[in-house]
Design a protein around this motif. Structure first.
Motif, mmCIF file in Angstrom:
data_model
loop_
_atom_site.group_PDB
_atom_site.id
_atom_site.type_symbol
_atom_site.label_atom_id
_atom_site.label_comp_id
_atom_site.label_asym_id
_atom_site.label_seq_id
_atom_site.Cartn_x
_atom_site.Cartn_y
_atom_site.Cartn_z
ATOM 1 N N SER A 5 0.829 -1.197 0.000
ATOM 2 C CA SER A 5 0.000 0.000 0.000
ATOM 3 C C SER A 5 0.874 1.263 0.000
ATOM 4 C CB SER A 5 -0.897 -0.089 1.237
ATOM 5 O OG SER A 5 -1.629 1.038 1.423
ATOM 6 N N LYS A 6 2.009 1.164 0.693
ATOM 7 C CA LYS A 6 2.922 2.329 0.737
ATOM 8 C C LYS A 6 3.537 2.591 -0.646
ATOM 9 C CE LYS A 6 7.244 3.802 2.925
ATOM 10 N NZ LYS A 6 7.001 4.960 3.767
ATOM 11 N N ILE A 7 4.072 1.538 -1.271
ATOM 12 C CA ILE A 7 4.744 1.782 -2.564
ATOM 13 C C ILE A 7 3.737 2.077 -3.676
ATOM 14 C CG2 ILE A 7 6.755 0.373 -1.907
ATOM 15 C CD1 ILE A 7 5.725 -1.614 -4.178
ATOM 16 N N ALA A 8 2.472 1.607 -3.469
ATOM 17 C CA ALA A 8 1.440 1.836 -4.487
ATOM 18 C C ALA A 8 1.054 3.309 -4.592
ATOM 19 C CB ALA A 8 0.202 0.993 -4.181
ATOM 20 N N ALA A 9 1.441 4.108 -3.590
ATOM 21 C CA ALA A 9 1.117 5.544 -3.638
ATOM 22 C C ALA A 9 2.162 6.314 -4.456
ATOM 23 C CB ALA A 9 1.039 6.106 -2.227
ATOM 24 N N TYR A 10 3.248 5.651 -4.863
ATOM 25 C CA TYR A 10 4.302 6.344 -5.623
ATOM 26 C C TYR A 10 3.961 6.384 -7.118
ATOM 27 C CZ TYR A 10 7.402 5.671 -1.544
ATOM 28 O OH TYR A 10 7.962 5.688 -0.299
ATOM 29 N N PRO A 11 3.842 7.571 -7.716
ATOM 30 C CA PRO A 11 3.533 7.654 -9.147
ATOM 31 C C PRO A 11 4.518 6.855 -10.016
ATOM 32 C CG PRO A 11 3.335 9.823 -8.129
ATOM 33 C CD PRO A 11 3.878 8.908 -7.067
ATOM 34 N N LYS A 12 5.811 6.882 -9.664
ATOM 35 C CA LYS A 12 6.794 6.185 -10.518
ATOM 36 C C LYS A 12 6.622 4.675 -10.449
ATOM 37 C CE LYS A 12 10.119 9.846 -10.692
ATOM 38 N NZ LYS A 12 11.223 10.526 -10.044
ATOM 39 N N VAL A 13 6.212 4.184 -9.293
ATOM 40 C CA VAL A 13 5.975 2.743 -9.159
ATOM 41 C C VAL A 13 4.754 2.357 -9.991
ATOM 42 C CG1 VAL A 13 5.248 0.931 -7.528
ATOM 43 C CG2 VAL A 13 7.108 2.496 -6.917
ATOM 44 N N ARG A 14 3.687 3.150 -9.894
ATOM 45 C CA ARG A 14 2.472 2.821 -10.651
ATOM 46 C C ARG A 14 2.768 2.840 -12.155
ATOM 47 N NH1 ARG A 14 -1.525 2.301 -6.936
ATOM 48 N NH2 ARG A 14 -2.906 1.642 -8.588
ATOM 49 N N GLU A 15 3.545 3.846 -12.569
ATOM 50 C CA GLU A 15 3.902 3.945 -13.988
ATOM 51 C C GLU A 15 4.715 2.717 -14.419
ATOM 52 O OE1 GLU A 15 2.725 6.301 -15.937
ATOM 53 O OE2 GLU A 15 3.711 5.207 -17.575
ATOM 54 N N ALA A 16 5.652 2.305 -13.555
ATOM 55 C CA ALA A 16 6.536 1.174 -13.890
ATOM 56 C C ALA A 16 5.750 -0.125 -14.050
ATOM 57 C CB ALA A 16 7.591 1.007 -12.790
ATOM 58 N N LEU A 17 4.576 -0.206 -13.410
ATOM 59 C CA LEU A 17 3.837 -1.476 -13.425
ATOM 60 C C LEU A 17 2.668 -1.511 -14.418
ATOM 61 C CD1 LEU A 17 3.878 -2.260 -9.588
ATOM 62 C CD2 LEU A 17 5.230 -3.358 -11.387
ATOM 63 N N VAL A 18 2.485 -0.426 -15.186
ATOM 64 C CA VAL A 18 1.338 -0.377 -16.117
ATOM 65 C C VAL A 18 1.430 -1.478 -17.178
ATOM 66 C CG1 VAL A 18 0.264 0.961 -17.964
ATOM 67 C CG2 VAL A 18 0.753 2.051 -15.792
ATOM 68 N N ASN A 19 2.558 -1.557 -17.865
ATOM 69 C CA ASN A 19 2.651 -2.522 -18.964
ATOM 70 C C ASN A 19 2.583 -3.961 -18.476
ATOM 71 O OD1 ASN A 19 2.667 -0.628 -20.910
ATOM 72 N ND2 ASN A 19 4.919 -0.465 -21.007
ATOM 73 N N CYS A 20 3.231 -4.204 -17.368
ATOM 74 C CA CYS A 20 3.205 -5.545 -16.776
ATOM 75 C C CYS A 20 1.752 -5.992 -16.575
ATOM 76 C CB CYS A 20 3.985 -5.488 -15.463
ATOM 77 S SG CYS A 20 3.715 -6.835 -14.358
ATOM 78 N N GLN A 21 0.893 -5.055 -16.131
ATOM 79 C CA GLN A 21 -0.518 -5.405 -15.896
ATOM 80 C C GLN A 21 -1.272 -5.540 -17.220
ATOM 81 O OE1 GLN A 21 -2.183 -3.230 -12.203
ATOM 82 N NE2 GLN A 21 -0.379 -2.048 -12.749
ATOM 83 N N ARG A 22 -1.030 -4.629 -18.151
ATOM 84 C CA ARG A 22 -1.779 -4.711 -19.436
ATOM 85 C C ARG A 22 -1.409 -5.975 -20.213
ATOM 86 N NH1 ARG A 22 -1.605 1.726 -20.770
ATOM 87 N NH2 ARG A 22 -3.383 2.232 -19.436
#
Ligand code: C5P
Length: 230
Positions: free
Chosen positions: A105-122
């Motif tokens: 939950s802590k790292i999920a609030a970081y914009p750079k982390v969310r950006e880094a994980l977009v493609n992995c999820q798509r």
């Protein structure tokens, strides 16, 4: 559709707070329709666990994001569900601990982390279809999904279910502690500036507080049929 691009198979998103029953619903839908399953919470948990394992400071957004970009995660189907493999090690049980949930939950609030994980999820979106479980599946990752569900329940009901789940796998659990953790995670998820937890405008909102999981599945199946997706 994947982020506005037409694809020939359905994408169903299920968002909502911790413990609302998303995991159970998504597994049931994926099994019933033979669709792929994205457990996006597990991806944030893996990012947190991998960071902790190699000693990255969770306050260091850059370092956590850079690790997340390079994560090699494997979801291996098993008889009981899915095993999550990180660097060849089965970390499925470790991932479900409250400690890892809070770190995620802590790292999920970081914009750079969310950006880094977009493609992995798509990349999980594949024929014959996808059920995507998370917080921002319908709003950010798959904004053009064919069906969007927002599943919620009161914090107390969610804490009770989580305690029962932990006890069933032999982990001692305190209701007060779990409730406090759930409220803290709700706060983190709803208050962050990037992809906060909120229903997509076109989501079907279901409050499962007074419902059985069978009742939720029935309502969702009726909804998917009304959209001619299944
Ligand atoms: O769903 P789960 O409890 O496994 O998710 C762990 C944490 O990851 C959540 O508390 C939430 O902060 C974060 N998360 C997120 N976006 C997602 C999935 C999970 O921010 N799509």
């Amino acid at each position: 559709m994947i982020a506005g691009v037409n694809v020939s198979f359905p994408i169903i998103t299920v968002d909502g707070p911790s413990g609302a029953g998303k995991g159970t619903l998504c597994h049931a839908l994926a099994r019933r329709y033979g669709f792929h399953l994205l457990d996006s919470g597990a991806i944030y948990r893996i990012g947190a666990l991998a960071s902790q394992t190699i000693g990255i400071d969770l306050d260091d957004e850059e370092a956590v994001a850079s690790l997340c970009e390079r994560l090699e995660v494997d979801f291996v189907p098993t008889e009981n569900g899915v095993s999550v493999m990180l660097n060849g090690q089965d970390v499925s049980q470790l991932l479900r601990t409250e400690n890892v949930g809070m770190a995620a939950s802590k790292i999920a609030a970081y914009p750079k982390v969310r950006e880094a994980l977009v493609n992995c999820q798509r990349n999980f979106a594949k024929s014959p279809g996808l059920v995507a479980d998370g917080r921002d599946m319908g709003t950010t990752i798959f904004p053009a999904a064919n069906a969007k569900i927002f599943l919620t329940a009161s914090a107390e009901d969610r804490a009770r279910r989580r305690v029962d789940q932990l006890l069933s796998i032999g982990c001692p659990a305190s209701f007060e502690q779990i409730l406090a953790d759930i409220k803290a995670r709700d706060y983190n998820d709803c208050a962050r500036t990037i992809s906060p937890l909120q229903p997509a405008d076109d989501a079907l909102v279901i409050d499962s507080s007074q419902m059985t999981i069978d009742g939720v599945c029935q309502q969702v199946n009726d909804y998917l049929k009304s959209l001619s997706l299944v």
